[in-house]
Design an enzyme around this catalytic site. Sequence first.
Site, mmCIF file in Angstrom:
data_model
loop_
_atom_site.group_PDB
_atom_site.id
_atom_site.type_symbol
_atom_site.label_atom_id
_atom_site.label_comp_id
_atom_site.label_asym_id
_atom_site.label_seq_id
_atom_site.Cartn_x
_atom_site.Cartn_y
_atom_site.Cartn_z
ATOM 1 N N HIS A 1 -47.193 45.511 -43.121
ATOM 2 C CA HIS A 1 -46.960 44.263 -42.405
ATOM 3 C C HIS A 1 -46.585 44.589 -40.961
ATOM 4 O O HIS A 1 -46.410 45.737 -40.581
ATOM 5 C CB HIS A 1 -45.803 43.483 -43.047
ATOM 6 C CG HIS A 1 -46.165 42.830 -44.344
ATOM 7 N ND1 HIS A 1 -46.427 41.488 -44.468
ATOM 8 C CD2 HIS A 1 -46.302 43.343 -45.596
ATOM 9 C CE1 HIS A 1 -46.710 41.200 -45.722
ATOM 10 N NE2 HIS A 1 -46.642 42.316 -46.424
ATOM 11 N N HIS B 1 -50.577 38.748 -44.362
ATOM 12 C CA HIS B 1 -50.342 37.640 -43.436
ATOM 13 C C HIS B 1 -51.378 37.711 -42.320
ATOM 14 O O HIS B 1 -51.557 38.747 -41.691
ATOM 15 C CB HIS B 1 -48.914 37.698 -42.900
ATOM 16 C CG HIS B 1 -47.893 37.402 -43.942
ATOM 17 N ND1 HIS B 1 -46.686 38.066 -44.029
ATOM 18 C CD2 HIS B 1 -47.886 36.508 -44.963
ATOM 19 C CE1 HIS B 1 -45.986 37.595 -45.050
ATOM 20 N NE2 HIS B 1 -46.704 36.647 -45.632
ATOM 21 N N GLU C 1 -51.216 39.462 -38.745
ATOM 22 C CA GLU C 1 -50.746 40.848 -38.675
ATOM 23 C C GLU C 1 -51.945 41.804 -38.630
ATOM 24 O O GLU C 1 -52.146 42.641 -39.494
ATOM 25 C CB GLU C 1 -49.781 41.115 -39.826
ATOM 26 C CG GLU C 1 -48.554 40.213 -39.713
ATOM 27 C CD GLU C 1 -47.619 40.248 -40.915
ATOM 28 O OE1 GLU C 1 -47.755 41.162 -41.756
ATOM 29 O OE2 GLU C 1 -46.747 39.361 -41.016
ATOM 30 N N GLU D 1 -42.973 47.536 -42.231
ATOM 31 C CA GLU D 1 -43.077 46.625 -41.090
ATOM 32 C C GLU D 1 -43.351 47.484 -39.861
ATOM 33 O O GLU D 1 -42.493 48.243 -39.412
ATOM 34 C CB GLU D 1 -41.784 45.820 -40.921
ATOM 35 C CG GLU D 1 -41.468 44.879 -42.076
ATOM 36 C CD GLU D 1 -42.304 43.610 -42.066
ATOM 37 O OE1 GLU D 1 -43.111 43.429 -41.111
ATOM 38 O OE2 GLU D 1 -42.166 42.807 -43.000
#
Length: 441
Positions: free
Chosen positions: A316, A181, A184, A389
């Site tokens: 991420h 993404h 990020e 994450e």
Amino acid sequence: MRLRIRGKRTTSAAVLLTLALAVPLGAQATAAPPKEPATTAEQAERQDGPRQYEVAGVGSRAHRSALARTGVAIDEVRDHSVVITATPAQADRLRKLGHRLTALPGPGERGDIRAAGPADYHSYAQMMDAVNTYVQKYPELMSRQVIGKSYQGRDIIAVKISSNVRVDEDKPEVLFTHNMHAREHLTTEMALYTLREFAAQYGKDARITKMLDERELWIIPTQNPDGKVYDMQSGRFRMWRKNRQPNSGTSAVGTDINRNFDYRWGCCGGSSGSPSSQTYRGPSAESGTETKVVADFVRSRVVGGKQQITAHIDFHTYGELILWPYGYTYADTAPGLTRDDRDAHAAVGTSMARSNGYKPQQSSDLYITDGSIGDWMWGAQRIFSYTFEMYPPSGHPDGFYPPGRVIGRETARNKGAMLILLENADCMYRSIGKEAEYCQR
């Protein structure tokens, strides 16, 4: 006989890094320089473009999955609310459905001198320069190859790190992927940290040395170079998530690469069929240029009918979580994922979480997703796959754009977790005491 590289190396001009490449950019800058007042066009773009909203009264995975089915991206899960990315038009539609939304400050709107600007992070060009410098400095340990081109023609590279790097040996292979993404950017810094640390500490750090002797590590620093450039190039972050591939018949741009993989693609309400959505899955599986590049690279590692990559992390931001498959179903086990498969994923995931302080859980415990890289890695390739994450935790204002001063700390925080995965990569089932059943040759 395999070449072993230990101890000191000969110093030469080729091995010298500039200070700018030896440390994260975040150690050099903590905020973007002041900008001229925005033009009318820039103001309109920011007004109509995506931004974050907090949605109150969303407290269960079923409620979160229902919200995700509207096509917004869920960025953060809080106790009784979520943070989403949506355009003002999408936010209005959610309000009409009865949701309570509060707009959150966007990048550059906090009035906080510590807030990040694009100068805090390596640009695509700076990242490529850094990788090239590391490869030149550590030619015995590191090599790079172009594995494909983005939609706009930028190189997508994979860097290999191993003690006998120029030979394709029969060792377990591990893959780390980053920056799927666009916004990020901390994940690209994660890739550069890993390259620096593992190469510099070979022959000094016993765990790293053993792993580079016994494993082959692949690192893809950015899977979405076009999106990365677009999010940074104006000097102001744009909150851009998708790639930059046009969608036929519409002015909407971009596919969510992490909803475009060819496993349970579009199956279960975990992605959107609308090109304007943040989670648009594309017209077909692997229709995204970058999706196919990454998938083809993974498939290329099947040698003699056997997938050489045994374990994978997709980095991420944000939320400080470690997630494992499946995302498309709430069930702990499903076709292709036995109880032992699930338990081994969970055991290693939990061990990594003890190292970095993240929260371990199955992906669908957050909300349903389909066509994700993690589900594809396991479901199609039988590669143990995790999503990390990264920083910040839920409820923290730094969001997708933490200031440069935290980059060094938050990338180094994952060193132990990465080593745990590498150490288990020869037999993930050892973590549940079933090495003899699954891993005897």
